[in-house]
Motif scaffolding. Structure first.
Motif, PDB file in Angstrom:
ATOM      1  N   GLU A  76      13.527  13.978 -21.086  1.00 28.12           N
ATOM      2  CA  GLU A  76      12.303  13.647 -21.896  1.00 28.12           C
ATOM      3  C   GLU A  76      12.046  12.409 -21.991  1.00 28.12           C
ATOM      4  O   GLU A  76      10.782  11.951 -22.011  1.00 28.12           O
ATOM      5  CB  GLU A  76      12.624  14.274 -23.220  1.00 28.12           C
ATOM      6  CG  GLU A  76      12.817  15.790 -23.459  1.00 28.12           C
ATOM      7  CD  GLU A  76      13.132  16.167 -24.883  1.00 28.12           C
ATOM      8  OE1 GLU A  76      13.402  15.381 -25.778  1.00 28.12           O
ATOM      9  OE2 GLU A  76      13.013  17.347 -25.244  1.00 28.12           O
ATOM     10  N   LEU A  80       8.406  10.404 -20.824  1.00 27.31           N
ATOM     11  CA  LEU A  80       7.742   9.677 -21.839  1.00 27.31           C
ATOM     12  C   LEU A  80       7.394   8.068 -21.048  1.00 27.31           C
ATOM     13  O   LEU A  80       6.084   7.676 -21.142  1.00 27.31           O
ATOM     14  CB  LEU A  80       8.794   9.084 -22.908  1.00 27.31           C
ATOM     15  CG  LEU A  80       8.557  10.250 -24.253  1.00 27.31           C
ATOM     16  CD1 LEU A  80       9.742   9.766 -25.206  1.00 27.31           C
ATOM     17  CD2 LEU A  80       7.460  10.271 -24.801  1.00 27.31           C
ATOM     18  N   GLU A  87      -0.800  10.274 -24.284  1.00 28.29           N
ATOM     19  CA  GLU A  87      -0.204  10.552 -25.728  1.00 28.29           C
ATOM     20  C   GLU A  87       1.146  11.045 -25.622  1.00 28.29           C
ATOM     21  O   GLU A  87       1.538  11.731 -24.796  1.00 28.29           O
ATOM     22  CB  GLU A  87      -1.119  11.706 -26.342  1.00 28.29           C
ATOM     23  CG  GLU A  87      -0.636  12.014 -27.512  1.00 28.29           C
ATOM     24  CD  GLU A  87      -1.544  13.093 -28.333  1.00 28.29           C
ATOM     25  OE1 GLU A  87      -1.571  12.779 -29.655  1.00 28.29           O
ATOM     26  OE2 GLU A  87      -2.122  13.982 -27.719  1.00 28.29           O
ATOM     27  N   GLN A  88       1.832   9.982 -26.645  1.00 26.78           N
ATOM     28  CA  GLN A  88       3.359  10.347 -26.467  1.00 26.78           C
ATOM     29  C   GLN A  88       3.846  11.401 -27.021  1.00 26.78           C
ATOM     30  O   GLN A  88       3.183  12.185 -27.818  1.00 26.78           O
ATOM     31  CB  GLN A  88       4.024   9.154 -27.329  1.00 26.78           C
ATOM     32  CG  GLN A  88       3.685   7.994 -27.009  1.00 26.78           C
ATOM     33  CD  GLN A  88       4.287   7.535 -25.744  1.00 26.78           C
ATOM     34  OE1 GLN A  88       5.475   7.945 -25.378  1.00 26.78           O
ATOM     35  NE2 GLN A  88       3.786   6.602 -24.903  1.00 26.78           N
ATOM     36  N   THR A  89       4.752  12.282 -26.195  1.00 21.67           N
ATOM     37  CA  THR A  89       5.399  13.554 -26.715  1.00 21.67           C
ATOM     38  C   THR A  89       7.183  13.105 -26.602  1.00 21.67           C
ATOM     39  O   THR A  89       7.467  12.258 -26.438  1.00 21.67           O
ATOM     40  CB  THR A  89       5.113  14.557 -25.633  1.00 21.67           C
ATOM     41  OG1 THR A  89       5.395  14.271 -24.320  1.00 21.67           O
ATOM     42  CG2 THR A  89       3.546  14.828 -25.712  1.00 21.67           C
ATOM     43  N   THR A  91      10.831  14.034 -28.274  1.00 21.46           N
ATOM     44  CA  THR A  91      11.889  14.384 -29.681  1.00 21.46           C
ATOM     45  C   THR A  91      12.648  13.255 -29.663  1.00 21.46           C
ATOM     46  O   THR A  91      13.055  12.383 -29.122  1.00 21.46           O
ATOM     47  CB  THR A  91      12.814  15.540 -29.169  1.00 21.46           C
ATOM     48  OG1 THR A  91      12.012  16.607 -28.868  1.00 21.46           O
ATOM     49  CG2 THR A  91      13.500  15.819 -30.515  1.00 21.46           C
ATOM     50  N   LYS A 113       4.250  10.465 -38.037  1.00 18.35           N
ATOM     51  CA  LYS A 113       3.506  11.634 -37.509  1.00 18.35           C
ATOM     52  C   LYS A 113       2.055  11.388 -37.524  1.00 18.35           C
ATOM     53  O   LYS A 113       1.403  12.087 -36.545  1.00 18.35           O
ATOM     54  CB  LYS A 113       3.711  12.962 -38.657  1.00 18.35           C
ATOM     55  CG  LYS A 113       5.152  13.380 -38.534  1.00 18.35           C
ATOM     56  CD  LYS A 113       5.866  13.564 -37.204  1.00 18.35           C
ATOM     57  CE  LYS A 113       4.871  15.059 -36.466  1.00 18.35           C
ATOM     58  NZ  LYS A 113       5.409  15.332 -35.192  1.00 18.35           N
ATOM     59  N   MET A 118       2.395  14.340 -31.688  1.00 22.51           N
ATOM     60  CA  MET A 118       2.965  15.246 -30.605  1.00 22.51           C
ATOM     61  C   MET A 118       4.537  14.933 -30.422  1.00 22.51           C
ATOM     62  O   MET A 118       5.015  15.588 -29.704  1.00 22.51           O
ATOM     63  CB  MET A 118       2.182  15.017 -29.192  1.00 22.51           C
ATOM     64  CG  MET A 118       0.737  15.287 -29.348  1.00 22.51           C
ATOM     65  SD  MET A 118       0.575  17.099 -30.113  1.00 22.51           S
ATOM     66  CE  MET A 118       1.044  17.931 -28.443  1.00 22.51           C
ATOM     67  N   VAL A 119       5.087  13.881 -31.127  1.00 20.33           N
ATOM     68  CA  VAL A 119       6.501  13.541 -30.969  1.00 20.33           C
ATOM     69  C   VAL A 119       7.322  14.633 -32.045  1.00 20.33           C
ATOM     70  O   VAL A 119       6.765  14.606 -33.334  1.00 20.33           O
ATOM     71  CB  VAL A 119       6.762  12.152 -31.230  1.00 20.33           C
ATOM     72  CG1 VAL A 119       8.223  11.858 -31.297  1.00 20.33           C
ATOM     73  CG2 VAL A 119       6.239  11.388 -30.085  1.00 20.33           C
ATOM     74  N   LYS A 120       8.068  15.212 -31.851  1.00 21.56           N
ATOM     75  CA  LYS A 120       9.081  15.995 -32.488  1.00 21.56           C
ATOM     76  C   LYS A 120      10.031  15.276 -33.107  1.00 21.56           C
ATOM     77  O   LYS A 120      10.785  14.556 -32.540  1.00 21.56           O
ATOM     78  CB  LYS A 120       9.474  17.302 -31.694  1.00 21.56           C
ATOM     79  CG  LYS A 120      10.476  18.277 -32.710  1.00 21.56           C
ATOM     80  CD  LYS A 120      10.903  19.418 -31.555  1.00 21.56           C
ATOM     81  CE  LYS A 120      11.766  20.269 -32.567  1.00 21.56           C
ATOM     82  NZ  LYS A 120      12.324  21.467 -31.899  1.00 21.56           N
TER      83      LYS A 120
END
Length: 297
Positions: A76, A80, A87-89, A91, A113, A118-120
């Motif tokens: 992941e 990144l 757009e950042q994703t 976890t 948030k 989009m980041v968990k």
């Protein structure tokens, strides 16, 4: 081994049910079984075993789970960095005690948030500061909140955020309230409501007694601060808790503060991460936002 297989194994190791894993990942159950068999063949050891209808992790499975989580996280992070302009994703794995999650982190999470929708965010309970440190060192956590005396860590960056005040609290009609300050001897026959072993303020409370050679026989251990508070309000015992967790109850008169002399070293809420951790934009933003928010407390 493929990332898809590692994700399947991680999911199966968490819920210990291949049928449920298949549903969650939108796979056929036969696909889950086949992926696990491929991993077991590569590793050379069984990762699961069946005991009747129960599926359990083998010792090799427990060991491999930690490495699988690291490899998934590295995958992941690589995505990144490669897609830094988009757009950042991904976890963020965050370790925190219940008190932090309930009373300190909500405004940080709301702001984070809004910046990184989009980041968990995944919160892992850190019932003890030692557990949080171990998980940071092993890569199971990206960042953690530690409530302890200020200590350095060889492999960790630990940054103090705020000094915490600890209060002994009792029901609003408790006889101890007649005393200006209690000594350990005054509490010998009280029911003591404790958080889990390893919690910093539980250790401080137990040291308060042991330093005077007092050992209460009436102790109840809880996994939840909220449960402790309700028992205090109901008059079932006394507890030592951070001020942040009880200040609303004190203001509303649900419980009262019992005077005591705390001679131990002050404890602080600290934020910590591994010194070699790759600082992705979301992780760096989370740490900076935390610093900014705690300045207002």
């Amino acid at each position: 081994m493929e990332i898809k297989q590692l994700i399947t194994f991680k999911m199966a190791a968490e819920n210990l049910n291949f049928t449920q894993t298949a549903k969650l990942l939108n796979f056929a159950q036969s696909s889950v079984t086949a992926q696990i068999k491929v991993l077991e063949s590569e590793i050379g050891r069984p990762l699961f075993e069946r005991l009747g209808k129960r599926l359990i992790l083998t010792e090799a499975g427990h060991q491999f789970k930690a490495y699988a989580e690291k490899m998934i996280r590295l995958s992941e992070e690589a995505k990144l960095i490669v897609n830094a302009g988009e757009e950042q994703t991904g976890t963020l794995m965050i370790g925190a005690q219940e008190s932090q999650c309930t009373y300190r982190l909500p405004p940080i999470l709301r702001e984070f948030k809004s910046q990184f929708p989009m980041v968990k965010l995944v919160f892992k309970p850190a019932h003890s500061d030692e557990m949080a440190r171990e998980h940071l060192e092993s890569g199971l956590l990206d960042v953690a909140f530690i409530m302890d005396t200020c200590k350095s860590g060889d492999s960790l960056k630990i940054e103090p955020l705020i000094k915490e005040e600890l209060l002994i609290v009792a029901s609003s009609s408790h006889p101890l309230l007649e005393k200006s300050a209690v000594a350990p001897e005054d509490l010998e026959h009280e029911t003591i409501l404790l958080t889990e072993t390893g919690c910093s303020y539980r250790t401080i409370f137990e040291d308060f007694f042991s330093s005077a050679g007092v050992y209460s026989l009436n102790k109840i251990e809880f996994g939840s601060i909220e449960a402790i508070k309700q028992c205090v309000i109901a008059g079932l015992g006394i507890a030592l808790l951070p001020k942040m967790a009880v200040e609303t109850d004190l203001r509303l008169g649900r419980m009262k503060e019992v005077g005591w002399k705390n001679t131990t070293a002050p404890i602080c809420t600290q934020i910590a991460w591994h010194k070699d951790k790759w600082m992705t934009p979301p992780l760096e933003a989370f740490i900076n936002l935390t610093r900014k928010t705690f300045k207002n407390y």
